[in-house]
Design an enzyme around this catalytic site. Structure first.
Site, PDB file in Angstrom:
ATOM      1  N   GLY A 239       0.863  -0.898  -0.584  1.00 50.73           N
ATOM      2  CA  GLY A 239       0.257   0.477  -0.191  1.00 50.73           C
ATOM      3  C   GLY A 239       0.696   1.674   0.032  1.00 50.73           C
ATOM      4  N   GLY A 277       3.079  -3.621  -3.331  1.00 46.50           N
ATOM      5  CA  GLY A 277       3.857  -4.068  -5.089  1.00 46.50           C
ATOM      6  C   GLY A 277       4.241  -2.440  -5.703  1.00 46.50           C
ATOM      7  N   ARG A 314      -4.738   3.754 -16.003  1.00 48.60           N
ATOM      8  CA  ARG A 314      -4.745   4.567 -14.561  1.00 48.60           C
ATOM      9  C   ARG A 314      -5.687   5.684 -14.630  1.00 48.60           C
ATOM     10  NH1 ARG A 314      -1.767   5.889 -11.841  1.00 48.60           N
ATOM     11  NH2 ARG A 314      -2.339   5.447  -9.602  1.00 48.60           N
ATOM     12  N   CYS A 346     -12.468   4.809 -28.455  1.00 49.08           N
ATOM     13  CA  CYS A 346     -13.541   5.426 -28.730  1.00 49.08           C
ATOM     14  C   CYS A 346     -14.821   5.352 -27.358  1.00 49.08           C
ATOM     15  CB  CYS A 346     -14.434   4.548 -29.388  1.00 49.08           C
ATOM     16  SG  CYS A 346     -13.847   4.557 -31.760  1.00 49.08           S
TER      17      CYS A 346
END
Ligand SMILES: *Cc1c(COP(=O)(O)O)cnc(C)c1O
Length: 426
Positions: A239, A277, A314, A346
């Site tokens: 985190g 991560g 993201r 699109c």
């Protein structure tokens, strides 16, 4: 710190010019820097020195085998959340006794595979999972080493889609029930309780939610120990955030994070697991794209590039900011023009940046989206029937394509027309 920098007016990854990579592999593509991965791992490892802590890299951030292998060679274990990730971690040479399996929806097949491979621990997230796992393990004459993932009801102050430690989130067992569930677990035939796990969210930019969560875990562990339950391992999740906008963001340093761990849990005599991560891989990757054209809209200028939301979701998914670096360095004093940087998909959501100040860009120019190493390639899709983009790894002066660009034949290969339809001519 990372190893993407300008040299002689051109963006380099370590000792390799990005432009040369683009010429070799075509755009768009992800590019990872080995030296940056190594550095991030070593900074965290050194920060945790003196604690009995294992770093289990959260594979979902970037599951390329070469990335996992780079970290495994430095001693990292893996935190996996699916059969696919477990298979990747094993294929990359992570020893099973350094693998932790997390996630709220593990299937029977996944639990069995975890048992058969003899991984370090399964982080159980519900009473029902506990029962099922106990039965499966007992059926094999085994005991599953488990931690109970507790939900500490702490607000991580991050984007709603990546906050996981509130009681209204689907994750973990309410921390007020954890004591009871752990006691129950310790009586199940197929279960060996090793510890407690917690993970409160991703891209945290403050330390106090960690301190709050870890204190709750501490209280719980002390209570369990007082009741005679041998808790020997605590899994602290991941985190810790990274700076996406280095001028405006200042996430906590690994050293300060480690100090919180020392302060809250250092004296309990437990083995610790951390599951970073993003912290390890975020700044170690860029997404390189080529400008297809510059379109003058009614009220603004659009820079249309060949990367899109399916390659890097993201911005569309989390309103995330990614720095945009022109591959040809802008000279000091160059005028910056506000533009929207968009992809060809699109959807209006296919926008990487709105009214971003960039030097004038033209068709054919290369740009890089920075800090794209985490939750970039792993969240990519083939939306609009766009091919997944290749991944390249650089180490000093050499590079390797560590995931090839598929062909359109590959893309169509799993699909077929049912027999009742006329087969179109080739
Ligand atoms: C996603 C996740 C991580 C990694 O989170 P980062 O923010 O990338 O460090 C660690 N543990 C669990 C259980 C996760 O779901």
């Amino acid at each position: 710190m990372n190893h993407f920098h300008y040299k002689n007016g051109e963006l380099y990854v370590e000792n390799v010019p990005v432009g040369r990579l683009a010429g070799k592999v075509g755009t768009p593509f992800y590019c990872y820097s080995t030296a940056t991965l190594v550095r991030h791992f070593e900074v965290l490892r050194d920060a945790l020195a003196g604690l009995d802590a294992t770093i289990c890299y959260a594979v979902k951030a970037n599951s390329n085998l070469a990335v996992i292998r780079t970290l495994a060679e430095l001693g990292a274990g893996a935190d996996v959340v699916s059969e696919g990730e477990l298979r990747r971690a094993l294929a990359a040479g992570v020893p099973p006794d350094r693998i932790v399996f997390s996630g709220v929806g593990k299937s029977k097949r996944e639990l069995e595979l975890a048992l058969d491979k003899g991984i370090l621990q399964i982080n159980v997230e519900s009473d029902a999972e506990l029962e099922e796992l106990s039965q499966l393990a007992a059926g094999k004459g085994r005991q599953a080493a488990i931690a109970i993932r507790v939900n500490p009801d702490v607000d991580a102050n991050t984007h709603a889609k990546i906050t996981t430690g509130r009681k209204e989130n689907k994750f973990g067992i309410e921390w007020t029930r954890a004591h009871q569930v752990l006691q129950q677990a310790s009586r199940l035939p197929g279960i060996e309780v090793t510890g407690v796990a917690v993970h409160i969210g991703s891209q945290l930019t403050e330390l106090h939610p960690f301190r709050e969560a870890f204190r709750r875990v501490r209280d719980l562990v002390l209570m369990l120990k007082a009741d005679g339950l041998a808790i020997r391992r605590i899994d602290l999740g991941g985190g810790l955030g990274v700076p996406y906008d280095p001028r405006n963001e200042n996430p906590p340093l690994p050293g300060d994070y480690a100090d919180i761990i020392r302060e809250t849990l250092g004296d309990l005599g437990c083995q610790l697991v951390v599951e970073p991560g993003r912290l390890l891989v975020g700044n170690a990757g860029i997404l390189v794209s080529r400008v297809l054209r510059v379109k003058e809209g009614a009220t603004r200028t659009f820079v249309v590039c060949d990367a899109a939301m399916n390659d890097l979701v993201r911005p569309a998914m989390y309103d995330a900011y990614h720095e945009i670096l022109p591959i040809n360095e802008a000279l000091p004093g160059t005028e910056l023009l506000p533009v929207d940087v968009v992809g060809p998909v699109c959807e209006s959501g296919d926008t990487f940046a709105r009214q971003r100040g960039l030097p004038a860009l033209a068709r054919g120019d290369l740009i890089a989206f920075a800090t794209a190493g985490a939750y970039g390639a792993t969240m990519a899709s083939t939306y609009n029937s766009r091919l997944l983009v290749p991944e390249v790894m650089v180490k000093e002066s050499v590079f390797a394509v560590v995931r090839a660009r598929p062909t359109y034949e590959d893309m169509l290969a799993l699909e077929s027309l049912p027999r009742w339809m006329h087969q179109p001519a080739e």
